[in-house]
Design a protein around this motif. Structure first.
Motif, mmCIF file in Angstrom:
data_model
loop_
_atom_site.group_PDB
_atom_site.id
_atom_site.type_symbol
_atom_site.label_atom_id
_atom_site.label_comp_id
_atom_site.label_asym_id
_atom_site.label_seq_id
_atom_site.Cartn_x
_atom_site.Cartn_y
_atom_site.Cartn_z
ATOM 1 N N THR B 67 0.969 -1.037 -0.009
ATOM 2 C CA THR B 67 -0.037 -0.087 0.043
ATOM 3 C C THR B 67 0.985 1.198 -0.065
ATOM 4 O O THR B 67 2.070 1.381 0.505
ATOM 5 C CB THR B 67 -0.756 -0.016 1.106
ATOM 6 N N THR B 70 -1.511 5.126 3.152
ATOM 7 C CA THR B 70 -1.802 5.143 4.438
ATOM 8 C C THR B 70 -0.979 6.233 5.028
ATOM 9 O O THR B 70 -0.153 6.804 4.616
ATOM 10 C CB THR B 70 -1.946 3.916 5.168
ATOM 11 N N CYS B 76 -1.633 1.158 7.848
ATOM 12 C CA CYS B 76 -1.032 0.041 6.920
ATOM 13 C C CYS B 76 -1.587 -1.451 7.258
ATOM 14 O O CYS B 76 -1.971 -2.159 6.433
ATOM 15 C CB CYS B 76 0.476 0.054 7.245
ATOM 16 N N CYS B 87 4.322 -1.991 3.465
ATOM 17 C CA CYS B 87 3.744 -0.722 3.627
ATOM 18 C C CYS B 87 4.688 0.356 3.028
ATOM 19 O O CYS B 87 5.396 1.149 3.654
ATOM 20 C CB CYS B 87 4.018 -0.661 5.293
ATOM 21 N N SER B 89 3.730 3.154 2.251
ATOM 22 C CA SER B 89 3.426 4.671 2.498
ATOM 23 C C SER B 89 4.261 5.381 3.016
ATOM 24 O O SER B 89 4.254 6.663 2.863
ATOM 25 C CB SER B 89 2.076 4.346 3.283
ATOM 26 N N TRP B 392 5.851 5.504 12.197
ATOM 27 C CA TRP B 392 6.389 4.304 11.443
ATOM 28 C C TRP B 392 7.399 3.482 11.938
ATOM 29 O O TRP B 392 8.230 2.959 11.395
ATOM 30 C CB TRP B 392 7.137 5.041 10.061
#
Lengths: 259, 430
Positions: B67, B70, B76, B87, B89, B392
Motif C-alpha cells: 500500500t 496510508t 497500513c 507498507c 506509504s 512509522w
C-alpha cells in the motif's frame, strides 16, 4: 688511434667536437662500472661500441644524455657541460636523440602523437608544423600509413623505426642507439639497420651500441671495444676486424664472428 | 583456358556455407550445453530455479499487494490485513525527508533538486571528453560554485568571490610558473587568499545582494547530504591522491617523508575515529572565534581518508610502468611536470581505474557513517526521525530497501562507467 680513424674515414667529418668525455668514472654502489673513460667524438662521426655484456657500453651512452649519473670526470655535449644543473640536462637531452632496445614508445598515444609530443611541449612548435615534421620523418622511415595507429598494433621493426622517427622529430644533432636491434625478430633487423644506414649517410653523428658487425663494417668510422668498464681498443672498422691488437678484442671477435 | 582432361569436373563456383547440423544452434542447443549438460549440472539448474522461484514468490506479492497511501503503520496493518504486502506509504509520506533531511525548508526543495539536475550537465564534459567539445568543461568548472549557492543560499557574492579567487590564483600560478613550481604555487595561494579576503568583506557588507535565503549546514540531511559528501570528496580526493602518490615517489626526502607519514597514518586509523575527531576534537585546533562548518570538517576528513587509499592505488599503477617510459620521456627532454602529465600519469591512472573506482564506491557508501556523529544523512534519517517516530516505528524492510536502491543505482552507475572507460582507453588491440 683515434686520429687514424678520423683520417681514414671516407665521409665528411668536421673538426668540431660533438661529444667530449674526459676521465669519466661511474659506480653503481661500490661496483665500478665505468673506468677512466676518455672519448672524443667529432661531428659527423659514426661510432659503433661493442663488447661482452656487462662491459658498460650501454651505461656509457646513457651517461651522455644523463639517463645515468657519472660520479667523476666530465662530459660535455656540443660544448654544454653535463652537470647536475637541470637546465643543462634538458638542453642536452633535447639535442641528443636516443633509441632504446625495447623502443619505449608511448603506448597510450598514436604513432603521430608519439612523434609530435616532444616538439610541441619541449620546442613549443605549433601543432600543425610538428605534425608536418612528423609525417616527413615517418615517410623517411617508410611508415607514414601507420601514423594513426597505436604502437601496440605495429610489429617490432616498425616500432623501432617509429622510435627513430620520434627522436628525429626533435632535430637532434647526435643520435644514440642502445642495442636497437637486439629485441627484434631476425627478419625485422634489416629494416631497422637500413634506416640507420640512411641516417648515417646523411651525416648524422651516431653512437651505436650493437652486435651487428656487418653494420659496423659498413657505416662506422670507428669501432670501440669495451670490456670491464674500460675502452680496451678502438680503431677504424677494417683494421679493427682484420687485425685486432688486444687479446680480449681478439677473443671477443672470434666468439661473435666465429659462427 | 587450358583444358585439363585428367580432371572430370571442376567446380566453377564456391560452395555456399552450409548450415550447421540441427541441434548445434538455437535455444535447445543452448539449454543442452549450459543447463543440463551433466547430472550435477542439471541438479544445480533445478536448485537455481527453485531459489529464484522462492525469492520471487516472496518479493512479488510484497510489492504488488503493498500500500502506498496510508498515513501510519497502524493504518497500513489494517489495509494490508495479512496479505503479505509492503507498507510503502512510508516512502510516499516521508520521501522528502529521506532526500533532503527534516530541517531543510520544504519551500526550497527546488534548489537542491535543481543543483542535482545541473549535475547532469556539469559531469558529462569531464567524464566523456572524447564526445563533447572542450569548452563544455566551463560548465564543470562553474558547477561547484553554482551548486553551493543553490544549496546553501546567501548572497551570490560569496560563490563569485570564491570563483574569482580561484581564477586569480590560477592566473598567478601560470604567470609565475617560469620562476619554479614553489614560487608559482605560493603566488597562486597568496593571490587567491587576497581575493577571498576582499570578497569576504564585500559579501559581509552586502549580505542581501542577489541573495537566496541562507540554509545552514546543520539543516542539510537525507540523501542530499550523502550526495554532497560523495561528489565533493571523490572529486577532491583523486587529485590529492595523485599528489600524494607522486610525493611518495619523490627523490626529495622531505616531501617523501611527509607523504609517507600522512598516508600510513590515515590508512592506519578507522574512518569513524576521524569523523569523531572532525566532530569534536578538530574545533580545538582552529582559532577560538572561528566557526568552521561541520560539513566542511567532515569533507576534510573523508577526503584525507580516501586520498590516502587512492594514493596507494595510484602508486601501484606507477610501479607497473616499465622504467623505459620514464627514460623515453627524459631522453626527449620533457621536464618532470611534462613527463608526469603527458606520459606517466595517463598510463598509471589507466591501470589504476579499477582500484580508484573501488575506493570511490567505498567512499560514497562510507558517507553514511556520518550518521554516527549525529548528522542526519539518509541512514541517519531512517534510523532516527523515521523509525523512531510513533507513526512509522517498525517499517524496516521498506525504508532500508529504498536506501539500498538509491545507493545501488549510484554505485552501479560508477562501476559501469569505469568499465566503459577502460574499454575506451584500451590501445593495445582493436
Amino acid at each position: 688511434m683515434t686520429d687514424t680513424a678520423v683520417n681514414t674515414s671516407q665521409m665528411q667529418i668536421s673538426d668540431e667536437v660533438a661529444i667530449s668525455i674526459q676521465n669519466m668514472n661511474k659506480w653503481y654502489g661500490t661496483f665500478h662500472v665505468l673506468r677512466d673513460i676518455d672519448l672524443t667524438v667529432q661531428r659527423g662521426e659514426r661510432i659503433v661500441i661493442c663488447g661482452p655484456s656487462g662491459s658498460g657500453k650501454s651505461t656509457l651512452i646513457r651517461c651522455i644524455n644523463a639517463l645515468e649519473e657519472h660520479q667523476q670526470g666530465s662530459i660535455s655535449v656540443d660544448g654544454t657541460l653535463l652537470s647536475s644543473d637541470l637546465k643543462n640536462i634538458d638542453k642536452i637531452r633535447s639535442e641528443v636523440g636516443m633509441c632504446f632496445q625495447h623502443f619505449n614508445l608511448f603506448p597510450h598515444l598514436t604513432i603521430l602523437e608519439n612523434c609530435t609530443l616532444a616538439p610541441i611541449w619541449v620546442r613549443k612548435t605549433p601543432k600543425k608544423e610538428a605534425e608536418e615534421t612528423a609525417m616527413y620523418f615517418l615517410e623517411k622511415v617508410k611508415i607514414p600509413d601507420q601514423a594513426n595507429k597505436y604502437p601496440g598494433q605495429l610489429s617490432g621493426g616498425q616500432q623501432q623505426r617509429v622510435a627513430i622517427a620520434r627522436s628525429l622529430c626533435m632535430r637532434p644533432r647526435i643520435m644514440l642507439f642502445d642495442e636497437p636491434t637486439s629485441a627484434l625478430d631476425p627478419e625485422m633487423i634489416k629494416e631497422v639497420l637500413d634506416t640507420m644506414i640512411q641516417l648515417a649517410e646523411e651525416g648524422m653523428t651516431m653512437l651505436c651500441v650493437t652486435h651487428e658487425m656487418g653494420f659496423a663494417r659498413q657505416v662506422a668510422n670507428r669501432v670501440i671495444f669495451m670490456d670491464a668498464g674500460q675502452i680496451v681498443e678502438q680503431n677504424a672498422p677494417e683494421p679493427f676486424f682484420t687485425n685486432p691488437q688486444n687479446e680480449r678484442t681478439q677473443l671477443f671477435l672470434s666468439q661473435i664472428l666465429g659462427h | 583456358m587450358a583444358q585439363d582432361h585428367s580432371t572430370a569436373f571442376v567446380r566453377t563456383q564456391e560452395i555456399p556455407p552450409a548450415p550447421p547440423p540441427p541441434g548445434e544452434t538455437g535455444a535447445v542447443h543452448w539449454i543442452k550445453t549450459n543447463l543440463i549438460s551433466s547430472v550435477p549440472n542439471a541438479i544445480a539448474t533445478a536448485v537455481g530455479i527453485y531459489v529464484v522461484y522462492w525469492l520471487l514468490s516472496g518479493l512479488i506479492p510484497w510489492i504488488v499487494n503493498g500500500t502506498w497511501v496510508t498515513n501510519n503503520i497502524r493504518e497500513c496493518r489494517e489495509v494490508l490485513a495479512g496479505s503479505g504486502g509492503g507498507c510503502f506509504s512510508v516512502l510516499t509520506e516521508r520521501y522528502a525527508q529521506m532526500l533532503f533531511g527534516f530541517e531543510y525548508p520544504s519551500e526550497f526543495y527546488w534548489r537542491p533538486s535543481l543543483a542535482f539536475a545541473l549535475l547532469f550537465f556539469a559531469v558529462p564534459p569531464a567524464l566523456f571528453p572524447m564526445y563533447l567539445p572542450r569548452w563544455m568543461l566551463i560548465a564543470t568548472g562553474l558547477y561547484p560554485f553554482v551548486a553551493f549557492w543553490l544549496i546553501w543560499g546567501g548572497t551570490i557574492l560569496t560563490p563569485i568571490g570564491a570563483l574569482a579567487g580561484v581564477m586569480v590564483g590560477y592566473y598567478a600560478f601560470t604567470k609565475l610558473d617560469k620562476y619554479g613550481f614553489a614560487a608559482a604555487l605560493g603566488g597562486g595561494v597568496v593571490g587567491a587568499w587576497v581575493v577571498w579576503q576582499a570578497f569576504g568583506m564585500i559579501a559581509g557588507g552586502m549580505p542581501g545582494f542577489i541573495a537566496l535565503e541562507a540554509v545552514e549546514s546543520r539543516n542539510m540531511g537525507g540523501f542530499m547530504l550523502n550526495m554532497i559528501l560523495g561528489v565533493v570528496c571523490v572529486s577532491l580526493s583523486i587529485p590529492l591522491g595523485i599528489v600524494l602518490a607522486l610525493g611518495r615517489q619523490s627523490s626529495m626526502p622531505l616531501i617523501k617523508i611527509v607523504c609517507v607519514v600522512f598516508i600510513e597514518f590515515v590508512r592506519g586509523v578507522p574512518l569513524i575515529t576521524l569523523l569523531f575527531v572532525a566532530n569534536v576534537v578538530l574545533a580545538y585546533f582552529f582559532p577560538p572565534d572561528s566557526n568552521i562548518d561541520l560539513i566542511l570538517r567532515v569533507i576534510i576528513m573523508i577526503t584525507m581518508f580516501s586520498a590516502a587509499y587512492i594514493a596507494e592505488v595510484i602508486r601501484g599503477g606507477l610501479a607497473a610502468l616499465p622504467t623505459g617510459q620514464y627514460e623515453a620521456a627524459d631522453s626527449l627532454g620533457l621536464n618532470y611536470a611534462q613527463a608526469m602529465r603527458l606520459i606517466i600519469l595517463p598510463q598509471a591512472l589507466k591501470i589504476s581505474i579499477p582500484g580508484i573506482v573501488n575506493v570511490a564506491v567505498g567512499l560514497f557508501k562510507d558517507t553514511t557513517l556520518v550518521s554516527v556523529i549525529s548528522m542526519f544523512d539518509l541512514v541517519g534519517m531512517i534510523r532516527g526521525p523515521i523509525l523512531s517516530s510513533t507513526d512509522w516505528a517498525g517499517v524496516y524492510w521498506e525504508t532500508w530497501a529504498f536506501a539500498c536502491i538509491l545507493f545501488f543505482v549510484v554505485c552501479f552507475g560508477i562501476s559501469k562507467y569505469s568499465q566503459w572507460l577502460e574499454g575506451q582507453l584500451r590501445t593495445d588491440r582493436h
